[in-house]
Design a protein around this motif. Structure first.
Motif, PDB file in Angstrom:
ATOM      1  N   ASN A 191      40.877  19.534  43.380  1.00 44.70           N
ATOM      2  CA  ASN A 191      42.254  19.971  43.130  1.00 44.70           C
ATOM      3  C   ASN A 191      42.591  19.990  41.653  1.00 44.70           C
ATOM      4  O   ASN A 191      43.339  20.849  41.190  1.00 44.70           O
ATOM      5  N   CYS A 246      40.940  23.067  40.089  1.00 47.22           N
ATOM      6  CA  CYS A 246      41.698  24.243  40.519  1.00 47.22           C
ATOM      7  C   CYS A 246      43.018  24.339  39.755  1.00 47.22           C
ATOM      8  O   CYS A 246      43.392  25.406  39.264  1.00 47.22           O
ATOM      9  N   TYR A 267      31.422  20.614  46.696  1.00 47.07           N
ATOM     10  CA  TYR A 267      32.221  21.467  45.827  1.00 47.07           C
ATOM     11  C   TYR A 267      31.253  22.031  44.798  1.00 47.07           C
ATOM     12  O   TYR A 267      30.586  21.272  44.088  1.00 47.07           O
ATOM     13  N   LYS A 320      44.332  27.336  37.225  1.00 48.05           N
ATOM     14  CA  LYS A 320      45.573  28.052  37.543  1.00 48.05           C
ATOM     15  C   LYS A 320      46.578  27.954  36.397  1.00 48.05           C
ATOM     16  O   LYS A 320      47.322  28.901  36.123  1.00 48.05           O
ATOM     17  N   GLU A 324      41.189  25.925  47.803  1.00 53.73           N
ATOM     18  CA  GLU A 324      41.267  27.229  47.151  1.00 53.73           C
ATOM     19  C   GLU A 324      39.952  27.571  46.452  1.00 53.73           C
ATOM     20  O   GLU A 324      39.484  26.830  45.584  1.00 53.73           O
ATOM     21  N   LYS A 325      39.390  28.709  46.836  1.00 56.63           N
ATOM     22  CA  LYS A 325      38.228  29.234  46.120  1.00 56.63           C
ATOM     23  C   LYS A 325      38.730  30.055  44.943  1.00 56.63           C
ATOM     24  O   LYS A 325      39.677  30.835  45.068  1.00 56.63           O
ATOM     25  N   ILE A 326      38.067  29.906  43.794  1.00 57.19           N
ATOM     26  CA  ILE A 326      38.443  30.649  42.595  1.00 57.19           C
ATOM     27  C   ILE A 326      37.247  31.491  42.152  1.00 57.19           C
ATOM     28  O   ILE A 326      36.118  30.997  42.073  1.00 57.19           O
ATOM     29  N   ARG A 345      49.593  27.070  47.258  1.00 52.45           N
ATOM     30  CA  ARG A 345      48.195  26.951  47.668  1.00 52.45           C
ATOM     31  C   ARG A 345      47.922  27.646  48.987  1.00 52.45           C
ATOM     32  O   ARG A 345      46.853  27.491  49.566  1.00 52.45           O
ATOM     33  N   THR A 391      42.521  33.570  43.106  1.00 52.60           N
ATOM     34  CA  THR A 391      42.415  32.401  43.979  1.00 52.60           C
ATOM     35  C   THR A 391      42.552  32.844  45.427  1.00 52.60           C
ATOM     36  O   THR A 391      43.288  33.783  45.728  1.00 52.60           O
TER      37      THR A 391
END
Length: 579
Positions: free
Chosen positions: A249, A252, A227, A256, A297-299, A266, A290
């Motif tokens: 998670n 993320c 990650y 969000k 999930e890629k941000i 998601r 996202t």
């Protein structure tokens, strides 16, 4: 050892080295590997505890095979390790069987018995925020010293969750940073039941560091086994951290929540925005997107700094003649100014700089953007929302009923938007917009291919700016370089330029990013002259338009880049990269 077990387990790293030099048979190593995993302990500890291999033999092999220094922990005074051991959370030290020995600058010396345990090393690197220098030690002595220093006699003692943050975070005035978000109490992640204060601090630190470094984008990316966090600095992506994958998670969800997105969704992409107030008069916006990927999930967060458009046109890198052409076009009562280039080439800053110049009490200015990137007081900004039917074309039609003087369209994407923009420019309005094309001549051909009549193009477009961003050489470390005149002529320099040219190359120092610091604009500024208008009226092609622009003395992107190279602002390698 069954074939099924062999297919499930793949030995690698130090275990593979030990097998390769015949210290242990492969079958025996596979069994040890499997048992260590079942007992949830490091492989080296299992091998030593069960008298399969000698601790000293493992350490000697690791030192030789990985080319790392080895020390005898028995020679160290535990009292001197009292401060270094505080660098890493106690639970992580015991979990991974590692021990920090000292810290110099931004580097931590870490005692390990297995240097191939990348998960452990990455987690410690993330926890300290420092670079790691590995030192090989004997596993039994390492475990004994860890227990002595931490006074952790039993396995069952409750230790707090690892404090996943950069070292030095507590020195930041994070409490003074005001981040506008919704109430978090209603948006808890049901999958996580622990205190996320370290996650909050880490995310804030990532955002603040990005602002300090002048980063344009932040990428937070999940993969199967890693990650990572990357910054786009001066147009180049650079990895800055690898958080433990088990907190992906939570990171993320935190972002969000800050961006007012649905943390329970998601499966679909989402767009949001974060506003960070750094002081009473200074705020930075982050545009957040996202994207569901295979592993999570890629941000991506785009940093939007309104102060960047307050620098003025002189800071953008226009040559004097190009700047005068831009200013002349801006101060006409009507016409269409188009700024073109790929994503990330600085089109938005150029447009907003022009709007900032025009932003006076005597003018009514309206913009349609997707999304609104920079807030400017005195300008009526409309965010496009295709879901409710508010697209560029409908916003433009509404603008024309709002008594506008200046209209800015974020992007001309279709024939309808192009026709309304041209009509507005022909009826007494100044219109600014962007297209995704590579050069000024290609822009005109693209619009003709969209279906715009050549007559309308010739009479409405007043100026086209094609641009790129080149990395600026660091003034602290750039060094002169010599190239043969023949090579320089082949690159595109003229004989006249060769007389006084002094080229510089990127070297790299502690004040820059691999020899570069900041960026400078490279521009092709082409006004639609009578000669170019005639070519357009005759349905001329891209090559004819480009040839006429050169004949009339307007530099294309390549020549503009070489001018910056000749001035020592950027390197020839960088000019070749972007043109």
């Amino acid at each position: 050892m069954s074939t099924e077990l062999k297919s499930e387990i793949e030995i690698k790293g130090l275990a593979k080295k030990l097998v390769a030099i015949n210290l242990i048979a492969q079958g025996e190593m596979l069994r040890a590997y499997s048992q260590a995993r079942e007992e949830n302990i490091p492989l080296t500890r299992y091998l030593v505890k069960n008298n399969i291999l000698d601790s000293k033999a493992i350490a000697e092999t690791a030192s030789i095979e990985f080319g790392l220094p080895r020390i005898d922990l028995a020679a160290l005074d535990p009292v001197t390790l009292g401060e270094p051991v505080k660098l890493v959370n106690a639970k992580l030290i015991k979990k991974h069987n590692v021990l920090p020995l000292q810290k110099k600058g931004n580097r931590v010396s870490l005692a390990v018995s297995d240097p191939s345990d990348e998960n452990a090393i990455n987690e410690i690197k993330f926890n300290t925020g420092a670079s790691i220098d590995l030192i090989i030690v004997e596993d039994d002595k390492l475990q004994s010293l860890i227990n002595e220093l931490l006074d952790l006699g039993g396995e069952g003692e409750d230790v707090e969750e690892g404090n996943y943050e950069y070292q030095g975070l507590d020195n930041l005035d994070l409490e003074e940073i005001d981040i506008e978000i919704i109430e978090e109490s209603a948006e808890e992640d049901p999958a996580e039941g622990i205190d996320d204060t370290p996650i909050v601090k880490f995310v804030n630190k990532v955002l603040l560091d990005a602002i300090k470094l002048g980063v344009s984008d932040i990428h937070i990316e999940p993969y199967e086994k890693v990650y990572r966090v990357r910054y786009r600095l001066d147009g180049i992506l650079k990895e800055i951290a690898r958080p433990p994958i088990n907190i992906a998670n939570r990171i993320c969800s935190r972002i969000k929540i800050m961006a007012k997105l649905d943390i329970s969704e998601r499966r679909l992409p989402q767009d949001g925005r974060i506003k960070m107030k750094l002081s009473r008069n200074k705020s930075i916006d982050f545009r957040v997107n996202t994207l569901p990927t295979l592993w999570g999930e890629k941000i991506v967060m785009r940093i939007l700094d309104s102060s960047s458009v307050m620098l003025g046109i002189d800071a953008l890198g226009y040559e004097d003649d190009q700047k005068q052409l831009f200013l002349k076009a801006l101060h006409q009562h009507q016409g269409l100014i188009l700024v073109t280039g790929p994503t990330g080439s600085g089109k938005t800053v150029s447009l907003y700089t022009g709007l900032n110049i025009l932003n006076t009490n005597e003018r009514n200015i309206s913009t349609a953007e997707d999304p609104v990137e920079i807030n400017l007081e005195g300008i009526n900004q409309v965010a496009i929302n295709a879901r409710v039917g508010l697209d560029f074309a409908s916003a433009l039609r509404a603008f024309l009923r709002q008594d506008p003087d200046v209209v800015m369209v974020g992007e001309i994407r279709d024939l309808e938007t192009a026709e309304i923009a041209i009509k507005a420019s022909q009826t007494g309005h100044m219109v600014l917009s962007t297209l995704h094309t590579n050069s000024a001549s290609e822009t005109l051909s693209r619009m003709m291919n969209m279906g715009i009549a050549s007559y309308n193009l010739a009479t409405s477009v007043t100026l086209i700016i094609a641009q790129r961003l080149a990395r600026r050489l660091c003034n602290n470390c750039k060094k002169p370089i010599k190239l043969p005149p023949k090579i320089l002529l082949q690159e595109g320099f003229t004989e006249e330029q060769l007389e006084n040219i002094e080229l510089y190359g990127a070297m790299g120092c502690d004040k820059c990013n691999e020899g570069y610091k900041g960026r400078v604009g490279i521009y092709e500024v082409v006004p639609i002259t009578d000669s170019i208008s005639r070519i357009i009226m005759d349905n001329g092609n891209t090559i004819q338009i480009a040839d006429m622009a050169r004949q009339q003395g307007f530099n294309d992107l390549r020549n503009s880049a070489l001018i910056k190279v000749a001035k020592g602002l950027t390197s020839l390698a960088e000019a070749n990269r972007i043109t």
